[in-house]
Motif scaffolding. Structure first.
Motif, PDB file in Angstrom:
ATOM      1  N   VAL A   1      -0.845  -6.742  -5.936  1.00 16.90           N
ATOM      2  CA  VAL A   1      -0.086  -5.515  -5.771  1.00 16.90           C
ATOM      3  C   VAL A   1      -0.523  -4.825  -4.483  1.00 16.90           C
ATOM      4  O   VAL A   1      -1.697  -4.858  -4.114  1.00 16.90           O
ATOM      5  N   LYS A   2       0.456  -4.242  -3.776  1.00 19.57           N
ATOM      6  CA  LYS A   2       0.176  -3.581  -2.498  1.00 19.57           C
ATOM      7  C   LYS A   2       0.572  -2.111  -2.573  1.00 19.57           C
ATOM      8  O   LYS A   2       1.670  -1.771  -3.034  1.00 19.57           O
ATOM      9  N   PHE A   3      -0.343  -1.243  -2.117  1.00 19.32           N
ATOM     10  CA  PHE A   3      -0.058   0.180  -1.979  1.00 19.32           C
ATOM     11  C   PHE A   3       0.186   0.463  -0.497  1.00 19.32           C
ATOM     12  O   PHE A   3      -0.665   0.164   0.348  1.00 19.32           O
ATOM     13  N   VAL A   4       1.318   1.050  -0.199  1.00 18.31           N
ATOM     14  CA  VAL A   4       1.633   1.459   1.168  1.00 18.31           C
ATOM     15  C   VAL A   4       1.513   2.972   1.235  1.00 18.31           C
ATOM     16  O   VAL A   4       2.197   3.696   0.497  1.00 18.31           O
ATOM     17  N   LEU A   5       0.625   3.458   2.117  1.00 17.26           N
ATOM     18  CA  LEU A   5       0.388   4.894   2.247  1.00 17.26           C
ATOM     19  C   LEU A   5       1.169   5.448   3.433  1.00 17.26           C
ATOM     20  O   LEU A   5       1.465   4.727   4.385  1.00 17.26           O
ATOM     21  N   ASN A   6       1.476   6.742   3.368  1.00 14.19           N
ATOM     22  CA  ASN A   6       2.220   7.352   4.465  1.00 14.19           C
ATOM     23  C   ASN A   6       1.331   7.709   5.646  1.00 14.19           C
ATOM     24  O   ASN A   6       1.811   8.076   6.713  1.00 14.19           O
ATOM     25  N   GLU A   7       0.000   7.609   5.447  1.00 17.03           N
ATOM     26  CA  GLU A   7      -0.970   7.851   6.507  1.00 17.03           C
ATOM     27  C   GLU A   7      -2.329   7.370   5.993  1.00 17.03           C
ATOM     28  O   GLU A   7      -2.506   7.183   4.793  1.00 17.03           O
ATOM     29  N   PRO A   8      -3.304   7.183   6.857  1.00 16.27           N
ATOM     30  CA  PRO A   8      -4.643   6.832   6.366  1.00 16.27           C
ATOM     31  C   PRO A   8      -5.162   7.910   5.422  1.00 16.27           C
ATOM     32  O   PRO A   8      -4.971   9.102   5.661  1.00 16.27           O
ATOM     33  N   TYR A   9      -5.810   7.485   4.347  1.00 17.95           N
ATOM     34  CA  TYR A   9      -6.264   8.420   3.322  1.00 17.95           C
ATOM     35  C   TYR A   9      -7.646   7.984   2.845  1.00 17.95           C
ATOM     36  O   TYR A   9      -7.778   7.099   2.003  1.00 17.95           O
TER      37      TYR A   9
END
Length: 523
Positions: free
Chosen positions: A155-163
Motif C-alpha cells: 500500500v502507498k500513501f501519497v502526501l500533499n507535502e513532506p510531513y
C-alpha cells in the motif's frame, strides 16, 4: 467455564472487597491468568479513529495493531502490520509492504484494501462509512492526499507535502487498523463491537462495570500469556486505591500521590516512567478577562506551581515551562524558565489590564487521562487566583462529560479549564491545540481560541522540515512565543505511575503512556 463467566465472577467478588479490611488483601478474588485493571474512567468507545483519551487508548493498544508501533521502552518506530517501507526522495510517498497471513478477530483478511478502507473512512467525506465518525484526530493524517493499493500486500500513501511526524503518527492509536467487515456490519455501533488484529479479542462491554478482552491464540506476534484482561472503570482515585489494597484489581494506573506510601513492601510493585506529558490550564483568549495577554500572564504568575508539584502531587511531577514537554529532548527549549510564583507581579498586571475583581468560571474534572489529582489541583489554583483578586467559581464534571464541555470550546461557557495531553511527537499538541486553524469549529482542540500567525507559520514549517535540527530550531522558537503569549497556564510535566500486585509479572510502563499487556503474566 467461559472467560466471560470467569471474569464476571471475579468482578462480583471484587465488588465486596471494599467491605473487607484493607490490610488483608484477598488476591484469590481475581483468578490466575485474568488481569483486572483499575482504569480511571469509562471508555468513550473502542473505535481507535473516534477517541482521543489515553484512558481509551490503554484498551485499544491491546486489541488492534498499526502498520508500525513504538519499540519497547521508546518512542522509536518499528515494523508491526507492515514489515518494511520505503520513502521517496522528496518525502511525499510512503510505500509499505504488509505482513502476510494476518486476519482480523472476526476472521476477515488483513490486506492493502483494509488499510485503504481505514484511512479513507477517516479522511474522505464521500466514503460510505465516513458517518461512523466523527474522527477527532484525523488531523494526524491531514497530509495524506490519497492511499493507493499497489497490490494485495503493498500500500502507498501519497502526501500533499513532506510531513515529518507521519511514521510516528501511524504508531499512535489513531493509526490502528480496524476490520472493514466489522465496520460494515456494525456501522456507527462499531465502537461497541470492535475487531482488530491485536493480541486480545473483544469479549464484552458492561457499561460502567467492565470491558473484557480475551487472548488471541493466533496473534501474529505470539499468543499472550494472559487468558483475559478486565478493564474496570473506577473514577474515584481513593476508591481505586482501596480496591487495589483489597485485592479487587491487580493493576492500578495513575496512583494518587498521597497513596504511594500505601504500596510500599513486598506485596506490591510501583512502576514509574517519564514521558511526554503536559498538565495545563486552557485560558479563554477569545472573550472575558483572558482575552488580554497581561491577564493570562498574571494567571501564570499567580499560581504557585512549585507548591502544587511538591505538596499536591508529592513530587511526582516537575513544573512546566511551556507547551513542549522536556521528554522531547531534541525539540525542547531549555532556555525557557517556568513563570515564577510572583503574586505581586500578578496583581500589577491585573491592575494594568483593569481586570481587578474579574469573575472567572473554571472547569475542573473529577479525573481523567493524565489529569493527576485534578480536584485538589483545581482547588489550589482557585485559592491562588482569588489571592490576587479574581473571583473564581469551579464547575466540576465527570471526565467524559468534561470533554464534552471543553473540546467544543469555552466560548460563552467558561474562562478556563484543566487539561492534560500525552503525545507522541512535538508537533502533536501545538498543532492540534494552538493553531488558528485548530479552533473547535474546524475540528481541532484549540478550545481557548489562541491565535498567532507567527506560531501558525512555525508549526507549518516544522512539520514539513525533513531535517531534525531544523525542526528543533522551529519548535524552540515557537515555544518562546507561546511562553510569552501565555494562552495556557503551564503547570506540570508528570512521571506516569502504576502499581501491580505480586502476582503480576513482566509488566513495564511505556513512555507512550499506553498499556501493553501481551507479555504480562499473572499466577
Amino acid at each position: 467455564m467461559s472467560i466471560g463467566q470467569m471474569t464476571r465472577r471475579s468482578l462480583l467478588a471484587a465488588g465486596t472487597a471494599l467491605t473487607m479490611a484493607l490490610g488483608a488483601p484477598a488476591f484469590a478474588q481475581t483468578p490466575p491468568g485474568v488481569l483486572v485493571v483499575g482504569q480511571i474512567a469509562e471508555p468513550k468507545a473502542l473505535d481507535p479513529a473516534a477517541v482521543t483519551a489515553v484512558n481509551d487508548f490503554r484498551i485499544l493498544m491491546n486489541v488492534y495493531d498499526g502498520l508500525v508501533r513504538y519499540k519497547d521502552g521508546t518512542l522509536e518506530v518499528e515494523p508491526a502490520l507492515a514489515t518494511d517501507w520505503e520513502i521517496s526522495e522528496d518525502g511525499t510517498e510512503y510505500t509499505f509492504t504488509l505482513r502476510e497471513g494476518v486476519t482480523f478477530h472476526n476472521g476477515s483478511s488483513f490486506d492493502a484494501e483494509a488499510v485503504k478502507f481505514n484511512f479513507d473512512r477517516m479522511l474522505d467525506e464521500n466514503h460510505p462509512y465516513y458517518d461512523t465518525g466523527p474522527f477527532p484526530l484525523s488531523f494526524f493524517f491531514s497530509a495524506i492526499e490519497k492511499v493507493e493499493v499497489v497490490d494485495p500486500m503493498t500500500v502507498k500513501f501519497v502526501l500533499n507535502e513532506p510531513y515529518a511526524p507521519f511514521l510516528s503518527n501511524l504508531a499512535y492509536p489513531t493509526g490502528l487498523i480496524v476490520s472493514p467487515a466489522a465496520v460494515e456490519d456494525h456501522g456507527s455501533e462499531f465502537g461497541r463491537n470492535p475487531s482488530g488484529t491485536g493480541p486480545f479479542k473483544f469479549a464484552e462491554w458492561r457499561p460502567n462495570e467492565a470491558v473484557v478482552v480475551e487472548a488471541n491464540p493466533d496473534y501474529w506476534d505470539g499468543a499472550p500469556q494472559l487468558e483475559a484482561v478486565v478493564f474496570r472503570p473506577i473514577t474515584d482515585a481513593s476508591t481505586r486505591t482501596a480496591e487495589m489494597l483489597a485485592g479487587g484489581i491487580d493493576l492500578m494506573v495513575e496512583v494518587p500521590p498521597v497513596a504511594l506510601s500505601q504500596f510500599e513492601g513486598e506485596s506490591y510493585q510501583l512502576h514509574e516512567q517519564a514521558g511526554p506529558h503536559l498538565w495545563f490550564l486552557i485560558l479563554n483568549a477569545k472573550e472575558g478577562p483572558f482575552a488580554d495577554k497581561l491577564v493570562r500572564q498574571a494567571a501564570n504568575y499567580a499560581i504557585d506551581k512549585e507548591a502544587i508539584v511538591n505538596e499536591v502531587l508529592e513530587g511526582t511531577a516537575e513544573v512546566a515551562a511551556g507547551p513542549t514537554p522536556p521528554a522531547f529532548a531534541w525539540a525542547y527549549n531549555e532556555d525557557l524558565e517556568p513563570y515564577p510564583y510572583d503574586p505581586e507581579k500578578a496583581r500589577e498586571l491585573i491592575a494594568e489590564a483593569g481586570a481587578e475583581g474579574a469573575e472567572l468560571t473554571f472547569y475542573v474534572t473529577e479525573g481523567g487521562s493524565g489529569m493527576l489529582d485534578p480536584v485538589a489541583m483545581g482547588t489550589a489554583i482557585q485559592a491562588d487566583l482569588e489571592a490576587v483578586g479574581f473571583d473564581v467559581t469551579i464547575e466540576t464534571y465527570e471526565w467524559n462529560t468534561f470533554l464534552g464541555e471543553v473540546n467544543p470550546g469555552l466560548e460563552g461557557k467558561a474562562d478556563m479549564a484543566e487539561m492534560a495531553w500525552m503525545t507522541n511527537d512535538p508537533d502533536t499538541l501545538p498543532f492540534l491545540a494552538l493553531r488558528s486553524e485548530a479552533f473547535p469549529d474546524q475540528g481541532g482542540f484549540n478550545s481557548g481560541y489562541y491565535s498567532n500567525p507567527e506560531v501558525d507559520e512555525l508549526l507549518e514549517q516544522a512539520r514539513r522540515a525533513t531535517d531534525q535540527e531544523e525542526r528543533a530550531r522551529l519548535y524552540k522558537e515557537m515555544q518562546e512565543i507561546v511562553h510569552e503569549d501565555a494562552p495556557w497556564v503551564f503547570v506540570a510535566n508528570w512521571k506516569q505511575n502504576a502499581v501491580t500486585n505480586d502476582r503480576v509479572e513482566n509488566f513495564d510502563l511505556q513512555p507512550s503512556f499506553f498499556l501493553l499487556l501481551d507479555d504480562v503474566a499473572k499466577n
